[in-house]
Design an enzyme around this catalytic site. Structure first.
Site: not given
Ligand SMILES: [Fe+2]
Ligand SMILES: [Fe+2]
Ligand SMILES: [Fe+2]
Length: 435
Positions: A266, A291, A315, A344
């Site tokens: 990110k 990202h 993720h 997450d």
């Molecule tokens: Fe993420």
């Protein structure tokens, strides 16, 4: 888990270099060039090593404070981000000198020479200051070679005031030798410096890796006030789930680190997109999705971080192939990656954000079950999470509260440091003015 210090610092340095497109590879350039100058000035081997690391990390404070790297022209920002970097790394055992160099990387030589700072440390900071000045003036769209003479002239005008004259002279000699600067801007060139060779022997144990990655998570999370404690929450939930699935201690550590770094990509996403209120346009959504791929570029190929990279960067994959970046299917997703996906989602929906409260237990259960029914999340991982929901949620809240307190303490310390910096500058102006 064992990772070489230089490899781990390289992870954050690579990530920092993706924040600004116009200043591409700034940290790699500054680290390499500073290490070369430190070698020529015959600084001690340990200091050469610390100069390389400080160069590779020097603007981390600006990223954490959300200051635009391109606009680091304002005096207040300059000193604030240098102090912020020092505060970030200063408590990590073994990086004290690196932190001190970062803290002074914009301090003028005239001020440093009078500051009482240890001579070699002051020289190290002066080197990073000069090299930083040089690198931000190089136009990335043109060949570097033809630009050094112009930048050298600008540095020479400030020798003795802003810059240490010996550093400027060494840089002048390098500019005069046709081969000494060419190729220096390829990061692999760094690999041939004495400083780099020395660093190859420093290997961090699991606790040190956890500690340093905790600092990296602060740089990632502090950048956006919406998700200021997100990575810490994901890390603790994923580690808890790994324990419930009987992962051994090494893999539980790897899971924690994967949680801390899962969103490291990110740093390459413009923060206006991360903080955009309302729905993202399609092209904006794609930019945010990047990202995950960027995370793989940053973490991939680092010896000792293989599982961290796999679990962390997958993720957003989903068992039914609807995830990203690769749309992997169930048979391509390990239990570790499935745990990270659940951790997450769980953390994202239960944590409070400035624009909404986190979900309660019933809402959380509904969302997770819907994801299982859809075939997106792993049923067994979700089942284990639901069985231990209260405990895991309590641990998550405690960890995120702790991370929030650390964030507030950091912001407060930066504020105080920059206030005293301004006072120092004012008093030196008064003294210089004879008032
Ligand atoms: Fe993420
Ligand atoms: Fe800086
Ligand atoms: Fe810089």
């Amino acid at each position: 888990m064992q990772v070489r210090l230089i490899d781990l610092i390289g992870v954050l340095s690579r990530a920092l270099d993706l924040v600004s497109r116009t200043l591409g590879k700034h940290h790699a350039h500054v680290g390499c060039m500073a290490a070369r100058i430190a070698g020529r000035m015959e600084l001690s081997p340990v200091m050469q090593r610390d100069v390389l690391l400080a160069g590779m990390l020097h603007d981390a404070g600006a990223v954490a404070l959300h200051i635009n790297l391109e606009s680091l022209g304002f005096e207040a920002d300059i000193h604030t981000h240098a102090r912020a970097g020092q505060l970030l790394f200063g408590n990590f055992s073994g990086l004290e000198s690196v932190a001190a160099i970062i803290g002074e990387h914009h301090t003028s030589w005239a001020h440093l020479a009078d500051s009482g700072m240890e001579n070699e440390l002051a020289l190290a900071a002066a080197i990073v200051n000069l090299v930083d000045f040089v690198d931000v003036r190089l136009d990335r769209t043109k060949p570097y070679d033809g630009q050094f003479a112009r930048v050298l002239e600008a540095a020479q005008r400030e020798a003795g005031g802003k810059f240490n004259p010996d550093c400027v002279n060494v840089f002048r000699d390098m500019v005069a030798e046709p081969d000494s600067l060419s190729g220096l801007f390829a990061p692999e060139e760094c690999l041939c410096t004495d400083a780099h060779e020395q660093l190859e022997t420093i290997v961090l144990n699991a606790w040190e890796v956890l500690g340093l990655c905790g600092l990296f998570a602060q740089v990632i999370d502090f950048r956006s006030r919406f998700t200021a404690t997100h990575s810490r929450g994901v890390a603790i939930v994923a580690q808890d789930l790994a324990r419930l699935f009987n992962f051994d201690v090494d893999d539980r550590h790897a899971m924690y680190v994967a949680g801390l770094l899962h969103d490291i990509g990110k740093l390459a996403v413009p923060s206006r997109l991360l903080e955009k209120p309302g729905k993202l346009e399609e092209d904006e959504f794609l930019a945010v999705q990047d990202h995950a791929v960027v995370g793989e570029y940053i973490l991939g190929g680092v010896p000792g971080l293989e599982k961290v990279c796999e679990w962390g960067t997958q993720h957003h994959e989903r068992l039914d192939g609807s995830g990203y970046p690769l749309g992997r299917s169930a048979d391509q997703l390990s239990l570790g990656s499935r745990i990270m996906q659940v951790a997450d989602v769980f953390t994202a929906i239960t944590e409070d954000r400035p624009y909404r409260d986190g979900m309660n237990a019933e809402q959380t259960a509904n969302v997770l079950r819907a994801q299982v029914d859809k075939g997106a999340l792993d049923p067994e991982v979700v089942q284990v999470l639901m069985t231990h929901l209260d405990d895991i949620n309590e641990t998550r809240m405690r960890e995120q509260r702790r991370a929030k307190q650390e964030f507030e303490a950091f912001a407060e310390a930066v504020h105080h440091a920059s206030l005293s910096e301004i006072e120092d500058n004012l008093s030196s102006v008064c003294i210089a003015g004879g008032a």
